[in-house]
Structures are given as structure tokens and as C-alpha cells.
Design a protein around this motif. Sequence first.
Motif, mmCIF file in Angstrom:
data_model
loop_
_atom_site.group_PDB
_atom_site.id
_atom_site.type_symbol
_atom_site.label_atom_id
_atom_site.label_comp_id
_atom_site.label_asym_id
_atom_site.label_seq_id
_atom_site.Cartn_x
_atom_site.Cartn_y
_atom_site.Cartn_z
ATOM 1 N N GLY A 53 11.225 6.478 4.722
ATOM 2 C CA GLY A 53 11.050 6.479 6.167
ATOM 3 C C GLY A 53 9.771 5.792 6.592
ATOM 4 N N LEU A 54 8.727 5.994 5.826
ATOM 5 C CA LEU A 54 7.433 5.388 6.137
ATOM 6 C C LEU A 54 7.505 3.866 6.020
ATOM 7 C CD1 LEU A 54 4.517 5.782 6.905
ATOM 8 C CD2 LEU A 54 4.000 6.388 4.543
ATOM 9 N N LYS A 55 8.182 3.387 4.992
ATOM 10 C CA LYS A 55 8.335 1.930 4.837
ATOM 11 C C LYS A 55 9.127 1.339 5.995
ATOM 12 C CE LYS A 55 8.133 2.008 -0.216
ATOM 13 N NZ LYS A 55 8.921 1.914 -1.477
ATOM 14 N N ALA A 56 10.137 2.067 6.448
ATOM 15 C CA ALA A 56 10.939 1.577 7.583
ATOM 16 C C ALA A 56 10.085 1.533 8.849
ATOM 17 C CB ALA A 56 12.144 2.486 7.776
ATOM 18 N N ALA A 57 9.286 2.572 9.053
ATOM 19 C CA ALA A 57 8.438 2.613 10.249
ATOM 20 C C ALA A 57 7.383 1.521 10.228
ATOM 21 C CB ALA A 57 7.773 3.992 10.355
ATOM 22 N N MET A 58 6.905 1.151 9.040
ATOM 23 C CA MET A 58 5.842 0.165 8.899
ATOM 24 C C MET A 58 6.360 -1.211 8.487
ATOM 25 S SD MET A 58 2.905 1.653 9.556
ATOM 26 C CE MET A 58 3.716 2.606 10.867
ATOM 27 N N SER B 46 7.097 -3.967 9.834
ATOM 28 C CA SER B 46 6.489 -5.202 10.362
ATOM 29 C C SER B 46 4.980 -5.244 10.188
ATOM 30 C CB SER B 46 6.838 -5.327 11.854
ATOM 31 O OG SER B 46 6.328 -4.214 12.571
ATOM 32 N N THR B 47 4.457 -4.421 9.318
ATOM 33 C CA THR B 47 3.001 -4.354 9.102
ATOM 34 C C THR B 47 2.664 -4.714 7.653
ATOM 35 O OG1 THR B 47 2.846 -2.068 8.317
ATOM 36 C CG2 THR B 47 3.035 -2.396 10.702
ATOM 37 N N PRO B 48 1.404 -4.977 7.366
ATOM 38 C CA PRO B 48 1.013 -5.292 5.980
ATOM 39 C C PRO B 48 1.017 -4.080 5.068
ATOM 40 C CG PRO B 48 -0.914 -5.262 7.393
ATOM 41 C CD PRO B 48 0.263 -5.141 8.297
ATOM 42 N N TYR B 49 1.284 -2.902 5.571
ATOM 43 C CA TYR B 49 1.220 -1.684 4.767
ATOM 44 C C TYR B 49 2.516 -1.422 4.007
ATOM 45 C CZ TYR B 49 -2.637 -1.295 7.990
ATOM 46 O OH TYR B 49 -3.759 -1.572 8.729
ATOM 47 N N ALA B 50 3.596 -2.060 4.423
ATOM 48 C CA ALA B 50 4.888 -1.861 3.757
ATOM 49 C C ALA B 50 5.296 -3.084 2.946
ATOM 50 C CB ALA B 50 5.953 -1.538 4.795
ATOM 51 N N PRO C 19 0.798 -1.231 0.000
ATOM 52 C CA PRO C 19 0.000 0.000 0.000
ATOM 53 C C PRO C 19 0.833 1.285 0.000
ATOM 54 C CG PRO C 19 -1.010 -1.599 1.450
ATOM 55 C CD PRO C 19 0.298 -2.183 1.020
ATOM 56 N N ILE C 20 1.872 1.346 0.809
ATOM 57 C CA ILE C 20 2.688 2.562 0.868
ATOM 58 C C ILE C 20 3.368 2.821 -0.470
ATOM 59 C CG2 ILE C 20 4.758 3.601 1.896
ATOM 60 C CD1 ILE C 20 3.931 2.168 4.519
ATOM 61 N N GLU C 21 3.871 1.768 -1.088
ATOM 62 C CA GLU C 21 4.494 1.920 -2.405
ATOM 63 C C GLU C 21 3.448 2.316 -3.444
ATOM 64 O OE1 GLU C 21 7.407 1.794 -5.517
ATOM 65 O OE2 GLU C 21 7.365 2.237 -3.378
#
Length: 212
Positions: free
Chosen positions: A201-206, A208-212, A86-88
Motif C-alpha cells: 500500500g505504501l508503494k502504491a501511495a508513493m 510518483s515519488t522517489p521513495y517508491a 527506500p520503501i523496499e
Amino acid sequence: MSTPSDLRSRKRLAMRQGISNAATRLFFERGFDHVTVDEIAAAADVGRMTVFNHFPRKEDMFFDRDEEGREILREALRRRDPGVAPIETLRLLAHRLVAEQSPYVRFSVESQGFIETIEGSETLKARARAIRDEIAQVVTLALTECAGREPADPDACLAADLLLATWAVALIQAHRTFRQKRDAKEAEAAFLAIVDKGSIGLKAAMASTPYA
């Protein structure tokens, strides 16, 4: 029976756009706070109540593409490639909007008028902040839907807030770049550079989640 309905819809949309165009012209010329609804109605050649039928608030005439923008974000996540996180997906959306010359990421003399009108009105600045918060909620819900999580998932809330903060900084910097250099391509590059950096940065923060 569908043709009359379609015709009515087209007429309604055309009237709505006509009101918005008249309002925006007056806002640019005189400033948002110095234009009355009666003046907008006269400029659009409609009645005062017709204006309110299309736009419950005066500021809605200025931010008339708000709902369309929200739908673009929803659709990007609904239709994302399952192999793309999702983030990508949202990072790629920013690049697509620039490539398509979307009005949301258009940096021009006209867009400067839009920004300057906001800067000159406390009412518009307050509404812009409220819209940002509302869009964060839209993104949060869209993220949880595509990941199969609860609507109040804190990871989604954090991801949405960080995403909106990134895009806000990117837009501000891009408009500033255009104001200084009057070069749309440089402004677009500035916008995408910040979106890309923020996405890392957002991918690093997320991570361990399904969003990254």
C-alpha cells in the motif's frame, strides 16, 4: 592515548547497561510506576546522580535501546543499494531484523513481560507514543536525505507516518499472536505478513515519488 578513552567508554557503557538491567528487572517484578529511582540506584549499586547522568528520565531506562533502533533505520537508508527504493529497503530491513533475531522484533516470554509492563503504565504508554512520533521524524529526514529533497517534504512525512503505522500494527499483532500461541515463528510470520502488506500500500501511495 586512545586506549584509556576506549576503556572509559567501555566502563561507561557497562555501567549504563548495569543500571538499565537493574531497572528493567524491578519494572518487570513490580511495575514501572511502583519503582523509584532510589531503588534502582540501590539495585545497581550506584548513586542516584549516577543514574541520572546516564538516564535523564526514568522511562529512558526502560526504553534503553531507543537510540540504537533509530540508528538502525538511518543506516539502512544511508547504505541502501541505489537500485533498491527506500520503501523496499525498509521492508527488507524488517525481514533482516527477524532473520538476525534482533531484540526489536523478538517475540518471547521476556518480550511479553516488556509489553505487559508498558500496558500497565500510562507513563510508559505516553513515552511509547512519543517515541513513535520521534522515529517518524527520523525516518522522514532519512528519506529526504537519500532522495535529495527538502527535510519538510510532505511525501516523506506521509511515507514515514504510514511506515510507522504499519510497523506498529505489525508488532502489536505479532505480540498478540505469541501471547495466544506461544510460537515465536508464527509471531514472526504475522509481523512480516503485515509489514509486507503495508509496504504494498505504501508503494502504491508513493508511486510518483522517489521513495517508491
